[in-house]
Design an enzyme around this catalytic site. Sequence first.
Site, short mmCIF file in Angstrom:
data_model
loop_
_atom_site.label_atom_id
_atom_site.label_comp_id
_atom_site.label_asym_id
_atom_site.label_seq_id
_atom_site.Cartn_x
_atom_site.Cartn_y
_atom_site.Cartn_z
N ARG A 25 24.83 38.70 -4.06
CA ARG A 25 25.20 39.01 -2.68
C ARG A 25 26.04 37.90 -2.09
O ARG A 25 25.63 36.74 -2.12
CB ARG A 25 23.95 39.17 -1.81
CG ARG A 25 23.44 40.56 -1.88
CD ARG A 25 22.37 40.77 -0.88
NE ARG A 25 21.50 41.80 -1.42
CZ ARG A 25 20.31 42.08 -0.95
NH1 ARG A 25 19.84 41.42 0.07
NH2 ARG A 25 19.60 43.03 -1.50
N SER A 117 22.12 45.75 0.68
CA SER A 117 20.88 46.25 1.26
C SER A 117 20.91 46.28 2.79
O SER A 117 21.70 46.99 3.37
CB SER A 117 19.71 45.41 0.75
OG SER A 117 18.50 45.95 1.16
N HIS A 118 20.09 45.44 3.41
CA HIS A 118 19.94 45.47 4.86
C HIS A 118 20.86 44.46 5.54
O HIS A 118 20.77 44.27 6.74
CB HIS A 118 18.49 45.13 5.19
CG HIS A 118 18.03 43.92 4.44
ND1 HIS A 118 17.71 43.96 3.11
CD2 HIS A 118 17.91 42.63 4.80
CE1 HIS A 118 17.39 42.75 2.69
NE2 HIS A 118 17.51 41.92 3.70
N ASP A 289 16.97 51.26 5.70
CA ASP A 289 18.01 50.23 5.66
C ASP A 289 19.30 50.77 5.03
O ASP A 289 19.38 51.94 4.67
CB ASP A 289 17.51 48.97 4.96
CG ASP A 289 17.37 49.15 3.46
OD1 ASP A 289 17.20 50.30 3.02
OD2 ASP A 289 17.43 48.14 2.73
N ASP A 291 20.82 50.68 2.20
CA ASP A 291 20.85 51.37 0.90
C ASP A 291 19.66 52.30 0.70
O ASP A 291 19.46 52.82 -0.39
CB ASP A 291 20.95 50.36 -0.24
CG ASP A 291 19.74 49.45 -0.32
OD1 ASP A 291 19.17 49.13 0.74
OD2 ASP A 291 19.35 49.05 -1.43
N ASP A 293 16.28 51.92 0.68
CA ASP A 293 15.01 51.64 0.00
C ASP A 293 13.93 51.13 0.95
O ASP A 293 12.76 51.17 0.62
CB ASP A 293 15.20 50.72 -1.23
CG ASP A 293 15.90 49.42 -0.90
OD1 ASP A 293 16.29 49.23 0.27
OD2 ASP A 293 16.06 48.59 -1.83
N ARG A 294 14.32 50.65 2.13
CA ARG A 294 13.30 50.17 3.08
C ARG A 294 12.98 51.24 4.12
O ARG A 294 13.84 52.09 4.42
CB ARG A 294 13.80 48.94 3.84
CG ARG A 294 13.97 47.74 2.96
CD ARG A 294 14.38 46.54 3.79
NE ARG A 294 14.36 45.35 2.96
CZ ARG A 294 14.37 44.12 3.41
NH1 ARG A 294 14.42 43.90 4.71
NH2 ARG A 294 14.35 43.10 2.59
N THR A 358 7.42 38.26 -4.94
CA THR A 358 8.31 39.03 -4.09
C THR A 358 9.45 39.64 -4.90
O THR A 358 10.01 38.97 -5.76
CB THR A 358 8.89 38.09 -3.01
OG1 THR A 358 7.80 37.62 -2.24
CG2 THR A 358 9.89 38.79 -2.13
N GLU A 377 5.69 46.22 -0.33
CA GLU A 377 5.90 44.86 0.15
C GLU A 377 5.85 44.88 1.68
O GLU A 377 6.15 45.90 2.31
CB GLU A 377 7.27 44.35 -0.28
CG GLU A 377 7.44 44.23 -1.77
CD GLU A 377 8.71 43.46 -2.11
OE1 GLU A 377 8.62 42.25 -2.32
OE2 GLU A 377 9.78 44.07 -2.15
N SER A 379 7.87 43.60 3.49
CA SER A 379 9.25 43.66 3.99
C SER A 379 9.75 45.10 4.09
O SER A 379 10.91 45.37 3.79
CB SER A 379 10.15 42.84 3.08
OG SER A 379 9.98 43.26 1.73
N LYS A 390 11.92 50.91 -4.51
CA LYS A 390 11.24 51.41 -3.33
C LYS A 390 12.09 52.53 -2.73
O LYS A 390 13.28 52.62 -3.01
CB LYS A 390 10.98 50.29 -2.34
CG LYS A 390 12.19 49.47 -1.97
CD LYS A 390 11.75 48.16 -1.34
CE LYS A 390 12.95 47.33 -0.93
NZ LYS A 390 12.89 45.96 -1.43
C1 G1P Z 1 13.51 40.16 0.75
C2 G1P Z 1 12.08 40.57 0.94
C3 G1P Z 1 11.52 41.10 -0.35
C4 G1P Z 1 12.41 42.23 -0.88
C5 G1P Z 1 13.85 41.77 -0.97
C6 G1P Z 1 14.78 42.91 -1.34
O1 G1P Z 1 13.58 39.13 -0.19
O2 G1P Z 1 11.29 39.51 1.42
O3 G1P Z 1 10.21 41.55 -0.16
O4 G1P Z 1 11.99 42.65 -2.15
O5 G1P Z 1 14.26 41.25 0.29
O6 G1P Z 1 14.73 43.96 -0.41
P1 G1P Z 1 13.71 37.58 0.24
O7 G1P Z 1 14.92 37.48 1.12
O8 G1P Z 1 12.46 37.26 1.00
O9 G1P Z 1 13.83 36.85 -1.06
ZN ZN Z 2 17.58 47.77 0.75
#
Ligand code: G1P
Ligand code: ZN
Length: 561
Positions: A25, A117-118, A289, A291, A293-294, A358, A377, A379, A390
């Site tokens: 990323r 992602s988000h 989010d 993509d 998955d959240r 995580t 999770e 998150s 997810k």
């Molecule tokens: C964060 C979340 C984690 C999740 C990941 C991808 O990672 O805390 O639970 O799996 O995004 O969505 P982190 O930025 O904490 O490493």
């Molecule tokens: Zn995502």
Amino acid sequence: MSRVTSTKVNTTPFEGQKPGTSGLRKKVKVFQQEHYTENFIQSVLSALGDRIDGCTLVVGGDGRYLVKEVVDIIVKMAGANGVKRLIIGQHGVLSTPAVSCLIRKYQTMGGIILTASHNPGGPDGDFGIKFNCANGGPAPESVTTEIYNISTKISSYSIASDISCDIETIGTTSHSVDGRLYIVDVVDSVDDHLHLLRQIFDFDAVRRLLTGSDGNEPLRIRIDCLNGVTGPYARRVFCDELGAPHESVVHSQPLPDFGGIHPDPNLTYAKSLVDAVKQGGQGFGSAFDGDGDRNMILGEGAFFVNPSDSLAVIANNLDCIPYFKRLGVRGLARSMPTGCALDRVAAAKKLDLFEVPTGWKFFGNLMDAGRLSLCGEESFGTGSNHIREKDGIWAALAWLSIIAQRQQSVQQILEAHWDEYGRNFFTRYDYENCESGPCEKMYSELDQLVSDSSTVGREFSSGGKSYTVAKADNFCYTDPVDQSVTKNQGIRLIFSDGSRVVFRLSGTGSSGATVRLYVESYERENTKVDPQVALGPLLDIALTVSKLREHTGRQEPTVIT
Ligand code: G1P
Ligand code: ZN
């Protein structure tokens, strides 16, 4: 059939092409540098070794800025590198769960997901490239390390620049690349994922709930896609299939910059959903989010379901979902920082409970070994072994299935759960985009604290409450399936009453450092007190012990969950 030849383009390595928790990323501008994206794609393809010859891959992204350009690069490079078939979502759009679904359904060698992602999108936003393996899940450390190693030595990449492919139209095109057959399939982005969801849930029961065809008031819902990838999925599922009125699904057009929205479904960034549900009187709200998955789940009056609780409630009600009734429930799992409400359900139902680092990739091994059915999770990630990612839409459907069967509101379901098990109050403080140096210093000081043998037994007090340290460590995970060891996964202070304080540095940020502080306090009886009251003393202890404010220079977190 078009006939093309590939060429080798000379290049030199870029620094830092190291995939993090969920792929590589960086800022869009970084990916736009000449050869940067090509170098990384070549590293991903080369990491497949001989397995690339004649294989099939899936490609799609969350619709953000640069997705289409990078899909085009992948079309040209995959063919040149010996891939036989590429499955692409129409317009280059596929949600992360949909990619996982396609990889598994068509038994491909893996897939490339284009998403950050988000994280925000647009020319000044973030972009990301993530590789998922043949099981449909994120590449494990061994694979991402191999990709990285290749990226540090790369001297050329292969590309067939003359391949052109219309990704706006569903259909198949065939090409001959250096005399080899290369097929590009552009598929409907939603069909396969929808088909899978239909097999998992009782769509008829949810339709009765949403349309009132059972004689009850219809449950009014609001689904906010935050202009991310889930719009087309949510419209098909909730409106076309389940009969919710069209206005129930909002921000449903995937936009390159998410229309300026930060596509992260939490109380800060999805505040518009919170406000709308409060005002609109819907009985259920959900956001996803970028993509897909959240997920965030809200009840009437924007009653917030903490993701750790959401996971525990779903686990406690798996009999409302036909998929689990049919296949049985193997085990349950959560990531280490996730609140421990799930553990109580696992104990009551005599199911195995796994605590993993995580990141979703750690669940995959357990699922592949047939030991895990449901996981999540804190998150805002929830999912099951139907795929290896997810799945936001899945989570919303799980909740609607539970509401349909129990004929209770979201809040009633939660309160019944707390009555039965007690409540694990939970909060997470994020300090985003801090300076890296001081954060690493804080982390290493905490590491020293937990390695100091005198820490266990120490008592900390604040606001009239005292907590005695029962266990202190830097979480280390040994995978029960392949025995691989993952160290340094977060600082834990676990107290004698089961309360916990956890510190981690984010692995998904695109710049600077993000500190995450997780605080959890268990109450057997006082389950309805204000969470701030329940968590205040422990939060204070966490901030004092870590000297977080002094180290980061931040008085307040960026996001509170
Ligand atoms: C964060 C979340 C984690 C999740 C990941 C991808 O990672 O805390 O639970 O799996 O995004 O969505 P982190 O930025 O904490 O490493
Ligand atoms: Zn995502």
